[in-house]
Write an enzyme that holds these catalytic residues in place. Structure first.
Site, mmCIF file in Angstrom:
data_model
loop_
_atom_site.group_PDB
_atom_site.id
_atom_site.type_symbol
_atom_site.label_atom_id
_atom_site.label_comp_id
_atom_site.label_asym_id
_atom_site.label_seq_id
_atom_site.Cartn_x
_atom_site.Cartn_y
_atom_site.Cartn_z
ATOM 1 N N LYS A 158 -31.591 -62.908 -25.118
ATOM 2 C CA LYS A 158 -31.971 -63.058 -23.754
ATOM 3 C C LYS A 158 -30.938 -62.700 -22.917
ATOM 4 C CE LYS A 158 -33.466 -67.071 -20.802
ATOM 5 N NZ LYS A 158 -34.177 -68.177 -20.869
HETATM 6 C C1 5RP Z 1 -29.848 -71.200 -19.495
HETATM 7 C C2 5RP Z 1 -30.937 -70.661 -19.900
HETATM 8 C C3 5RP Z 1 -32.429 -70.991 -19.330
HETATM 9 O O1 5RP Z 1 -33.276 -71.351 -20.283
HETATM 10 C C4 5RP Z 1 -32.783 -69.734 -18.539
HETATM 11 O O2 5RP Z 1 -31.939 -69.203 -18.014
HETATM 12 C C5 5RP Z 1 -33.527 -70.484 -17.573
HETATM 13 O O3 5RP Z 1 -34.541 -69.572 -17.166
HETATM 14 P P1 5RP Z 1 -34.494 -69.137 -15.566
HETATM 15 O O4 5RP Z 1 -33.293 -68.495 -15.357
HETATM 16 O O5 5RP Z 1 -35.727 -68.055 -15.572
HETATM 17 O O6 5RP Z 1 -34.746 -70.219 -14.769
HETATM 18 O O7 5RP Z 1 -31.047 -70.021 -20.891
HETATM 19 O O8 5RP Z 1 -28.849 -70.383 -19.542
#
Ligand code: 5RP
Length: 292
Positions: free
Chosen positions: A205
């Site tokens: 991710k």
């Molecule tokens: C924290 C994470 C979160 O799940 C994610 O980044 C949150 O999603 P968004 O940025 O879309 O609110 O991995 O590091």
């Protein structure tokens, strides 16, 4: 063996050449994994499109009750039909998601920081492998802080989870957190995504940025793109579209869904880009129609 100035040859990402070892399996880099791994990955990545819409609401693990996530019990039922995967902590899942939920689960297994810390990069593995198995997790999410103070411990956490997950065929999702002194550049994300993939993460991710297609091409496992801070819906849909055009295999979006005035319509519109080849403009029109 660092390269000296002038020694590197120009990089070639072969952007028009598909990934080499897919062998008919729909998840990048997973062709040689065993049945159990493939089964979990199929609960995440749709077998037809090969893509996924993950809904991230694990923010509470270090941010507490952020705006939009005050009542998970009320929010989650609105979204379960629109997404492929819920990404959350075990506390949120056990208390606010019905066990008859039939889609994918990405279980947050690292923790240790909070918004009142100056440096968020120091974490531990907070969930035992046995508990991840009990919860039937389809992957385990670990934060990694390449280039930050907590780099070594986050790589240690990631490696422990990958080693344990490999014993029980549960994939690991490596989350690229941008360290305090790091910038969201393609150079940084190329470095961080590749390190985390080479350490054995099955899914990465990360954030969208310029030259994203090169980051995705050089990463031998699927990338799902984080939403980041709330944007106007049209901009978030454009970011999602560009991510998919650049080679992402899905979105793992939180605030741009749950802080929207119409979370279900937003998740639905993201799904149209991810699974149905909608452009950002078409998805925006679709959002405007369904949000009425
Ligand atoms: C924290 C994470 C979160 O799940 C994610 O980044 C949150 O999603 P968004 O940025 O879309 O609110 O991995 O590091």
């Amino acid at each position: 063996m660092a390269d000296g100035e002038g020694l590197k040859v120009e990089k070639n990402y072969h952007l028009n050449t598909p990934f080499g070892t897919d062998s008919g399996f729909h998840v990048k880099g997973a062709a040689h994994l065993d049945w159990g791994m493939k089964r979990h990955l199929t609960n995440i990545f749709h077998p037809q499109s090969g893509n996924t819409v993950m809904f991230a609401f694990d923010h509470g693990y270090f941010m507490g009750s952020v705006s939009g996530l005050e009542r998970l019990d009320l929010l989650i039922p609105q979204l379960v039909d629109q997404v492929d995967v819920l990404m959350a902590t075990r506390g949120a899942l056990r208390t606010c998601v019905k066990p008859d939920f039939r889609k994918g689960i990405a279980l947050r297994v690292s923790a240790g920081s909070s918004m009142i810390n100056d440096d968020l990069s120091h974490e531990i593995v907070s969930v035992d492998m046995e508990d991840a198995i009990r919860m039937n997790a389809d992957c385990m999410a670990v934060q990694t802080f390449i280039g930050a103070d907590g780099q070594l411990e986050s790589i240690d956490n990631l490696s422990r989870v990958i080693n344990a997950g490999n014993r029980y065929s549960i994939p690991t999702l490596g989350v690229i957190a941008v360290g305090k002194n790091m910038e969201r550049t393609d150079q940084y994300f190329k470095l961080a995504t590749r390190i985390v993939a080479e350490l054995g993460a099955h899914i990465i991710k990360t954030y969208y940025c310029e030259k994203f297609e090169e980051i995705a091409a050089a990463c031998p496992v699927p990338i799902v793109v984080a939403g980041g801070k709330k944007l106007p819906e049209a901009e978030a849909l454009t970011m999602a579209y560009r991510s998919m055009q650049g080679g992402a295999r899905g979105l793992d979006m939180g605030r741009n869904i749950f802080q929207s005035r119409h979370p279900a319509a937003m998740a639905d519109a993201i799904g149209k880009i991810v699974h149905s080849k909608f452009t950002d403009k078409e998805a925006w029109e679709y959002y405007r129609e369904t949000a009425k």
